[in-house]
Design an enzyme around this catalytic site. Structure first.
Site, PDB file in Angstrom:
ATOM      1  N   THR A  59      48.378  -2.229  66.891  1.00  0.00           N
ATOM      2  CA  THR A  59      47.418  -0.921  67.145  1.00  0.00           C
ATOM      3  C   THR A  59      46.231  -0.754  66.526  1.00  0.00           C
ATOM      4  OG1 THR A  59      49.646  -0.528  67.088  1.00  0.00           O
ATOM      5  CG2 THR A  59      47.904   1.208  66.428  1.00  0.00           C
ATOM      6  N   PHE A  78      48.367  11.527  60.646  1.00  0.00           N
ATOM      7  CA  PHE A  78      47.067  11.636  62.047  1.00  0.00           C
ATOM      8  C   PHE A  78      47.164  12.567  63.299  1.00  0.00           C
ATOM      9  CE2 PHE A  78      49.718   7.902  62.121  1.00  0.00           C
ATOM     10  CZ  PHE A  78      50.703   7.587  64.047  1.00  0.00           C
ATOM     11  N   HIS A 124      46.686   2.849  75.556  1.00  0.00           N
ATOM     12  CA  HIS A 124      48.172   2.860  75.445  1.00  0.00           C
ATOM     13  C   HIS A 124      49.193   2.111  75.869  1.00  0.00           C
ATOM     14  CE1 HIS A 124      51.403   5.529  73.633  1.00  0.00           C
ATOM     15  NE2 HIS A 124      51.799   5.568  74.848  1.00  0.00           N
ATOM     16  N   ASN A 148      41.387   3.491  69.760  1.00  0.00           N
ATOM     17  CA  ASN A 148      42.152   1.920  69.808  1.00  0.00           C
ATOM     18  C   ASN A 148      41.493   1.346  71.583  1.00  0.00           C
ATOM     19  OD1 ASN A 148      44.426   3.836  70.529  1.00  0.00           O
ATOM     20  ND2 ASN A 148      45.409   2.195  68.717  1.00  0.00           N
ATOM     21  N   GLU A 177      57.226   8.531  79.553  1.00  0.00           N
ATOM     22  CA  GLU A 177      55.788   8.284  79.417  1.00  0.00           C
ATOM     23  C   GLU A 177      55.186   8.858  81.337  1.00  0.00           C
ATOM     24  OE1 GLU A 177      55.028   6.450  75.405  1.00  0.00           O
ATOM     25  OE2 GLU A 177      54.222   5.637  77.046  1.00  0.00           O
ATOM     26  N   LYS A 220      41.707   5.115  77.210  1.00  0.00           N
ATOM     27  CA  LYS A 220      41.620   6.532  75.526  1.00  0.00           C
ATOM     28  C   LYS A 220      39.766   6.773  75.891  1.00  0.00           C
ATOM     29  CE  LYS A 220      45.012   5.312  72.628  1.00  0.00           C
ATOM     30  NZ  LYS A 220      45.686   5.550  71.304  1.00  0.00           N
ATOM     31  N   TYR A 243      52.159  12.985  72.564  1.00  0.00           N
ATOM     32  CA  TYR A 243      52.365  12.271  71.163  1.00  0.00           C
ATOM     33  C   TYR A 243      53.080  13.141  70.304  1.00  0.00           C
ATOM     34  CZ  TYR A 243      49.121   8.757  72.212  1.00  0.00           C
ATOM     35  OH  TYR A 243      47.978   7.846  72.631  1.00  0.00           O
TER      36      TYR A 243
HETATM   37  P1  CMP Z   1      48.813   4.736  70.690  1.00  0.00           P
HETATM   38  O1  CMP Z   1      49.519   3.707  71.033  1.00  0.00           O
HETATM   39  O2  CMP Z   1      48.876   5.076  72.014  1.00  0.00           O
HETATM   40  O3  CMP Z   1      50.172   5.421  69.713  1.00  0.00           O
HETATM   41  C1  CMP Z   1      49.344   6.345  69.208  1.00  0.00           C
HETATM   42  C2  CMP Z   1      48.815   6.501  68.139  1.00  0.00           C
HETATM   43  O4  CMP Z   1      48.809   6.498  66.784  1.00  0.00           O
HETATM   44  C3  CMP Z   1      48.106   4.932  68.325  1.00  0.00           C
HETATM   45  O5  CMP Z   1      48.219   4.686  69.483  1.00  0.00           O
HETATM   46  C4  CMP Z   1      46.889   5.243  67.437  1.00  0.00           C
HETATM   47  O6  CMP Z   1      45.975   5.733  68.388  1.00  0.00           O
HETATM   48  C5  CMP Z   1      47.331   6.839  66.668  1.00  0.00           C
HETATM   49  N1  CMP Z   1      47.651   5.998  64.938  1.00  0.00           N
HETATM   50  C6  CMP Z   1      48.711   4.800  64.782  1.00  0.00           C
HETATM   51  N2  CMP Z   1      47.966   4.878  63.947  1.00  0.00           N
HETATM   52  C7  CMP Z   1      47.468   5.533  63.098  1.00  0.00           C
HETATM   53  C8  CMP Z   1      46.730   5.813  61.693  1.00  0.00           C
HETATM   54  N3  CMP Z   1      46.986   5.384  60.722  1.00  0.00           N
HETATM   55  N4  CMP Z   1      45.272   6.330  61.620  1.00  0.00           N
HETATM   56  C9  CMP Z   1      44.919   7.199  63.370  1.00  0.00           C
HETATM   57  N5  CMP Z   1      45.470   7.651  64.102  1.00  0.00           N
HETATM   58  C10 CMP Z   1      46.417   6.369  63.536  1.00  0.00           C
END
Ligand code: CMP
Length: 139
Positions: A93, A59, A117, A114, A128, A11, A51
């Protein structure tokens, strides 16, 4: 049937901090082989589509903004039990809950930013991967 492929993105937080090489190194050392890979930058529209399942979540706007803020690396990875093993390699996550030694524990700053993915199912891994790669771009 269990598939042996998963999909990942490195990311914008991780690419902009120069972590791309170190993250790919961990992925390869964990036994995954790269079947397709692309260094690109998503538009807001593309990030929103990718997404879309999270559209109703609070979020979502922040996620779309962040995922289109800088370059990403998208890749299809192969390994036996790929989806589950990759999720174990990257950790929870929220990096605050991720196990020691996992990619998110080492490289991620927050639940929103984070670092990586990883697909959550074989079905989503296929969807995906198809989002980013044509048949000509995968091996
Ligand atoms: P990812 O595994 O890419 O899938 C969905 C993404 O949404 C997740 O990683 C996070 O980066 C994001 N995400 C999930 N929960 C939250 C949250 N509470 N606040 C902000 N981002 C979130």
């Amino acid at each position: 049937m269990m598939s042996n492929r998963t999909f990942t993105m490195i990311k914008p937080d991780a690419t902009s901090k120069g972590y791309t090489g170190a993250i790919l190194d961990q992925i390869i050392k964990a036994g995954f082989s790269i079947k397709a890979m692309k260094w690109t930058k998503l538009t807001k529209e593309q990030a929103g589509l990718f997404y879309e399942v999270h559209k109703e979540r609070p979020f979502y706007p922040e996620l779309v903004e962040f995922m289109s803020s800088d370059k990403i690396v998208a890749a299809i990875l192969e390994k036996e039990n790929a989806v589950a093993d990759f999720r174990e390699l990257i950790g929870a996550t929220n990096p605050a809950n991720a196990a020691d030694g996992t990619i998110r524990k080492i490289f991620a700053a927050s639940i929103g930013e984070n670092a990586v993915h990883g697909s959550d199912s074989d079905e989503n891994a296929a969807i995906e991967g198809d989002f980013f790669f044509s048949k000509l771009e995968r091996f």
